[in-house]
Design an enzyme around this catalytic site. Structure first.
Site, PDB file in Angstrom:
ATOM      1  N   HIS A 167       7.506   5.934  59.477  1.00 22.97           N
ATOM      2  CA  HIS A 167       8.146   5.991  58.161  1.00 22.97           C
ATOM      3  C   HIS A 167       9.668   5.923  58.245  1.00 22.97           C
ATOM      4  O   HIS A 167      10.379   6.527  57.433  1.00 22.97           O
ATOM      5  CB  HIS A 167       7.700   7.251  57.404  1.00 22.97           C
ATOM      6  CG  HIS A 167       7.744   7.075  55.916  1.00 22.97           C
ATOM      7  ND1 HIS A 167       7.685   8.140  55.026  1.00 22.97           N
ATOM      8  CD2 HIS A 167       7.833   5.964  55.137  1.00 22.97           C
ATOM      9  CE1 HIS A 167       7.732   7.692  53.789  1.00 22.97           C
ATOM     10  NE2 HIS A 167       7.830   6.373  53.824  1.00 22.97           N
TER      11      HIS A 167
ATOM     12  N   ASP B  55       2.361  16.714  58.118  1.00 20.45           N
ATOM     13  CA  ASP B  55       2.841  15.868  57.022  1.00 20.45           C
ATOM     14  C   ASP B  55       2.462  16.503  55.680  1.00 20.45           C
ATOM     15  O   ASP B  55       1.284  16.572  55.332  1.00 20.45           O
ATOM     16  CB  ASP B  55       2.197  14.482  57.157  1.00 20.45           C
ATOM     17  CG  ASP B  55       2.898  13.414  56.335  1.00 20.45           C
ATOM     18  OD1 ASP B  55       3.863  13.745  55.635  1.00 20.45           O
ATOM     19  OD2 ASP B  55       2.480  12.252  56.407  1.00 20.45           O
ATOM     20  N   ASP B  56       3.461  16.988  54.954  1.00 15.36           N
ATOM     21  CA  ASP B  56       3.249  17.601  53.630  1.00 15.36           C
ATOM     22  C   ASP B  56       2.438  18.901  53.698  1.00 15.36           C
ATOM     23  O   ASP B  56       1.706  19.228  52.769  1.00 15.36           O
ATOM     24  CB  ASP B  56       2.540  16.635  52.671  1.00 15.36           C
ATOM     25  CG  ASP B  56       3.414  15.482  52.226  1.00 15.36           C
ATOM     26  OD1 ASP B  56       4.526  15.340  52.756  1.00 15.36           O
ATOM     27  OD2 ASP B  56       2.978  14.702  51.358  1.00 15.36           O
TER      28      ASP B  56
ATOM     29  N   LYS C 269       7.164  19.722  47.392  1.00 15.85           N
ATOM     30  CA  LYS C 269       7.781  18.575  48.060  1.00 15.85           C
ATOM     31  C   LYS C 269       8.568  17.722  47.054  1.00 15.85           C
ATOM     32  O   LYS C 269       8.188  17.555  45.908  1.00 15.85           O
ATOM     33  CB  LYS C 269       6.700  17.715  48.698  1.00 15.85           C
ATOM     34  CG  LYS C 269       7.175  16.360  49.196  1.00 15.85           C
ATOM     35  CD  LYS C 269       6.022  15.469  49.601  1.00 15.85           C
ATOM     36  CE  LYS C 269       6.514  14.077  49.995  1.00 15.85           C
ATOM     37  NZ  LYS C 269       5.406  13.197  50.444  1.00 15.85           N
TER      38      LYS C 269
ATOM     39  N   ARG D  26      12.493  13.019  58.820  1.00 12.00           N
ATOM     40  CA  ARG D  26      12.247  12.370  60.109  1.00 12.00           C
ATOM     41  C   ARG D  26      13.513  11.721  60.664  1.00 12.00           C
ATOM     42  O   ARG D  26      13.733  11.694  61.880  1.00 12.00           O
ATOM     43  CB  ARG D  26      11.103  11.369  59.960  1.00 12.00           C
ATOM     44  CG  ARG D  26       9.771  12.049  59.718  1.00 12.00           C
ATOM     45  CD  ARG D  26       8.701  11.131  59.141  1.00 12.00           C
ATOM     46  NE  ARG D  26       7.674  11.943  58.508  1.00 12.00           N
ATOM     47  CZ  ARG D  26       6.608  12.444  59.134  1.00 12.00           C
ATOM     48  NH1 ARG D  26       6.428  12.177  60.415  1.00 12.00           N
ATOM     49  NH2 ARG D  26       5.737  13.198  58.502  1.00 12.00           N
TER      50      ARG D  26
ATOM     51  N   ASP E 266       7.110  18.424  57.792  1.00 16.27           N
ATOM     52  CA  ASP E 266       8.272  17.620  57.393  1.00 16.27           C
ATOM     53  C   ASP E 266       8.842  18.013  56.039  1.00 16.27           C
ATOM     54  O   ASP E 266       9.986  17.696  55.723  1.00 16.27           O
ATOM     55  CB  ASP E 266       7.945  16.119  57.420  1.00 16.27           C
ATOM     56  CG  ASP E 266       6.855  15.725  56.430  1.00 16.27           C
ATOM     57  OD1 ASP E 266       6.164  16.601  55.883  1.00 16.27           O
ATOM     58  OD2 ASP E 266       6.675  14.503  56.225  1.00 16.27           O
ATOM     59  N   ASN E 267       8.071  18.682  55.215  1.00 21.17           N
ATOM     60  CA  ASN E 267       8.532  19.194  53.912  1.00 21.17           C
ATOM     61  C   ASN E 267       7.441  20.088  53.364  1.00 21.17           C
ATOM     62  O   ASN E 267       6.410  20.312  54.031  1.00 21.17           O
ATOM     63  CB  ASN E 267       8.851  18.056  52.926  1.00 21.17           C
ATOM     64  CG  ASN E 267       7.848  16.930  52.916  1.00 21.17           C
ATOM     65  OD1 ASN E 267       8.157  15.798  53.307  1.00 21.17           O
ATOM     66  ND2 ASN E 267       6.622  17.208  52.492  1.00 21.17           N
TER      67      ASN E 267
ATOM     68  N   LYS F 157       2.733   8.990  62.459  1.00 22.26           N
ATOM     69  CA  LYS F 157       3.533   8.449  61.371  1.00 22.26           C
ATOM     70  C   LYS F 157       4.980   8.203  61.796  1.00 22.26           C
ATOM     71  O   LYS F 157       5.619   9.072  62.373  1.00 22.26           O
ATOM     72  CB  LYS F 157       3.486   9.421  60.190  1.00 22.26           C
ATOM     73  CG  LYS F 157       4.342   9.029  58.990  1.00 22.26           C
ATOM     74  CD  LYS F 157       4.037   9.950  57.822  1.00 22.26           C
ATOM     75  CE  LYS F 157       4.994   9.779  56.663  1.00 22.26           C
ATOM     76  NZ  LYS F 157       4.601  10.584  55.493  1.00 22.26           N
TER      77      LYS F 157
ATOM     78  N   CYS G 138       9.532  12.968  53.296  1.00 24.85           N
ATOM     79  CA  CYS G 138       9.154  12.524  54.640  1.00 24.85           C
ATOM     80  C   CYS G 138      10.282  11.844  55.412  1.00 24.85           C
ATOM     81  O   CYS G 138      10.713  12.326  56.462  1.00 24.85           O
ATOM     82  CB  CYS G 138       7.971  11.566  54.556  1.00 24.85           C
ATOM     83  SG  CYS G 138       6.625  12.106  53.491  1.00 24.85           S
TER      84      CYS G 138
ATOM     85  N   HIS H 279      -1.269  15.052  54.410  1.00 28.26           N
ATOM     86  CA  HIS H 279      -0.784  14.149  53.352  1.00 28.26           C
ATOM     87  C   HIS H 279      -1.973  13.508  52.632  1.00 28.26           C
ATOM     88  O   HIS H 279      -2.951  13.115  53.262  1.00 28.26           O
ATOM     89  CB  HIS H 279       0.083  13.064  54.000  1.00 28.26           C
ATOM     90  CG  HIS H 279       0.917  12.255  53.052  1.00 28.26           C
ATOM     91  ND1 HIS H 279       0.367  11.435  52.086  1.00 28.26           N
ATOM     92  CD2 HIS H 279       2.261  12.119  52.934  1.00 28.26           C
ATOM     93  CE1 HIS H 279       1.334  10.830  51.421  1.00 28.26           C
ATOM     94  NE2 HIS H 279       2.500  11.234  51.907  1.00 28.26           N
TER      95      HIS H 279
END
Length: 572
Positions: A158, A56-57, A414, A98, A359-360, A156, A94, A246
């Protein structure tokens, strides 16, 4: 009146045409079945397991296989045993990523045209902006579950906060999920930002975290438990969705000093050191230019002096936050290693595809930039003393300069449609996957879902519960996994992105981007990513025809996918 012989001739041709068409269709079906049979034969007749792992991030260059200094031995071993892809694209944030990952369809059609937290009034209530994974798409978990896979996830989500949108309603038979975009990584369940408290659910029922909870460790424990208690007569699809790294930047006490002093030289020095390693590894040519970081970003009146000219306390604080971030990445790697070790111990590893990516790109926004928050709220509600960095009660983010270093040598961060926002490291291992290879072929996160269905020999349903489903837009990339030289896109194929009113289109080596201040000049720019992967040289004035072609590609994409642009002010 036509001659009877002509009528017979036409009829005969029609029959021949029909026979050829049916033969072609049967040939495709038989080929698909034979391909699946051949793949199963390679694996001893068993359908493969699938383990999908998402950071994540995490920045493009944070991990060792992509030039990072952060210790990631388990990810490195995956790269050695499999194949790493250098041009794998995701969404800028995010939820968009996803939704595309699980559906194989563009996020503007899946309900996540933007993150639910920032939907504008212009977008609210419109198709594609529902704020959850909508009913127009089938999740890959739903399809795999229907085809006999055991499906589970931890981490996660989201993709919808309401119970009717939780993972148990979208094909995951077992799950422990955090529904929002972020939260404290500890068991205090503290809000990430103003009025943004986490929602945890297990198997569709609201739950809470234990006191000794730490996100990466707990989610890995859950996946291992699902593996221990699964029905071994069925293949599994597991989704491990870490919330690390994140922000807020948190680590257990044992990890507080794992990188002490490592980042004292500052973000620019780290960025250049990473780039030197990337060149030595052959990831980029020597003459690649690093894009120049705005100082300050256009539209700001804050002056940001060079690192060595800043007060010692300011430098120490910033470096300390980055130390914690590095610890988060290494700890995530360790937890991945535990899951992989269990697969090996139980003889499941050789028949399991493992897919890892972020994810990014790394996030460069401060904590106060979250909706309805501000730096005053962060200061008032957090214990951000130097000695509490990384601990419970703190709310720190690495900031713009460190995020740029984490994405080295790619441009920006991001949330943007620059390379630093939408390009992710991708590593794949599994039966038949090339070993210790690198591929520069152009891939997209929408390609993952059709690939998983391909290796599972499962078909994407055209209807579900009586409703017509959108077709997947991604392409199976299984052949790229088997041979690093293979490609699924030609020089005329194209991709496009949009978020927050920022937009981009890519065809072949060319990419056009439109960004507003502080990251752009509210006009289209053009980059050749083969010679300039860091987007350092704007070639728009020399190539107006290419710019116009890419603008048309973007416009067609926006119309086809129902994009509703809504430019927002960004406080960096």
């Amino acid at each position: 009146m036509k001659d009877i012989s002509q009528v017979k001739h036409v009829t005969t041709l029609a029959k021949v045409g029909l026979i050829l068409m049916v033969s072609a269709i049967l040939g495709v079906i038989l080929f698909a079945e034979q391909t699946g049979a051949d793949a199963r034969k390679k694996r001893g007749g068993k359908r493969p397991n699938i383990l999908l792992i998402v950071a994540d991030d995490m920045g493009w260059s944070d991990i060792e296989p992509f030039g990072g200094e952060i210790r990631t031995p388990h990810i490195g071993k995956l790269a050695n045993e499999g194949i790493k892809f250098t041009q794998f694209y995701v969404g800028p944030a995010c939820s968009p990523t996803r939704s595309m990952l699980l559906s194989g369809t563009d996020n503007h059609l899946t309900g996540m045209g933007t993150n639910a937290e920032v939907i504008s009034e212009k977008q609210r209530g419109k198709p594609g902006y529902e704020g959850y994974l909508n009913e127009r798409v089938v999740s890959v978990a739903e399809t795999l579950a229907a085809s006999g896979y055991e499906t589970f996830m931890a981490g996660k989500w989201h993709l919808g906060e309401e119970p009717e949108h939780w993972p148990d309603k979208r094909g995951f038979q077992r799950s422990f999920a955090m529904m929002l975009g972020g939260a404290s990584h500890f068991g205090d369940e503290a809000a990430m930002c103003n009025d943004y408290y986490p929602i945890y659910a297990e198997n569709g029922k609201r739950t809470h975290t234990p006191n000794d909870f730490y996100s990466s460790t707990f989610y890995a424990d859950k996946i291992i438990n699902y593996l221990k208690t699964r029905d071994i007569s069925r293949p599994f699809f597991g989704y491990l969705a870490f919330t690390a790294p994140h922000d807020p930047i948190h680590v257990p006490d044992a990890w507080l000093n794992a990188y002490k002093g490592r980042y004292d030289a500052g973000p620019d020095a780290i960025r250049k050191a990473r780039f030197a390693r990337q060149v030595a590894m052959g990831l980029f040519p020597k003459d690649t230019r690093l894009w120049q970081i705005p100082n300050p970003p256009k539209g700001h009146d804050r002056h940001v002096p060079p690192w060595q000219e800043r007060p010692e306390k300011e430098r120490a604080y910033s470096a300390r936050v980055m130390e914690m971030y590095a610890s988060m990445v290494e700890l995530m790697d360790r937890e991945m290693g535990r899951v992989i070790a269990y697969l090996k111990e139980t003889g499941q590893y050789d028949n399991t595809y493992i897919i890892f990516f972020s994810d990014n790109g790394a996030n460069g926004a401060p904590m106060g930039a979250y909706p309805n928050t501000g730096e005053e709220w962060v200061a008032r509600n957090s214990d951000n003393r130097f000695e509490n960095i990384g601990r419970k009660g703190s709310r720190n983010a690495i900031g713009f300069e460190w995020a740029v270093a984490c994405n080295s040598p790619l441009r920006l961060i991001k949330g943007t449609i620059a390379e630093g926002g939408i390009r992710s490291p991708l590593i794949v291992t599994g039966p038949g996957v090339a070993s210790n290879k690198r591929s520069d072929t152009l891939l997209h996160v929408m390609d993952i879902a059709p690939t998983l269905l391909s290796i599972a020999n499962a078909a994407h349903p055209q209807t579900l519960n009586g409703k017509k489903m959108l077709a997947m837009q991604g392409k199976s990339i299984l052949t790229c996994w088997e041979d690093a030289k293979n490609s699924i896109r030609s020089d005329t194929d194209h991709l496009a992105w949009e978020l927050l009113g920022w937009k981009a289109a890519r065809m072949g080596d060319w990419k056009a981007t439109w960004l507003s201040p502080p990251f752009g000049q509210s006009k289209w720019q053009l980059f050749n990513l083969k010679s300039d992967p860091g987007e350092a040289m704007d070639l728009s004035s020399e190539n107006p025809d290419i710019v116009q072609k890419l603008i048309q590609i973007y416009d067609d994409y926006a119309k086809r996918c129902g994009v509703i642009e809504s430019l927002r002010d960004i406080d960096m």
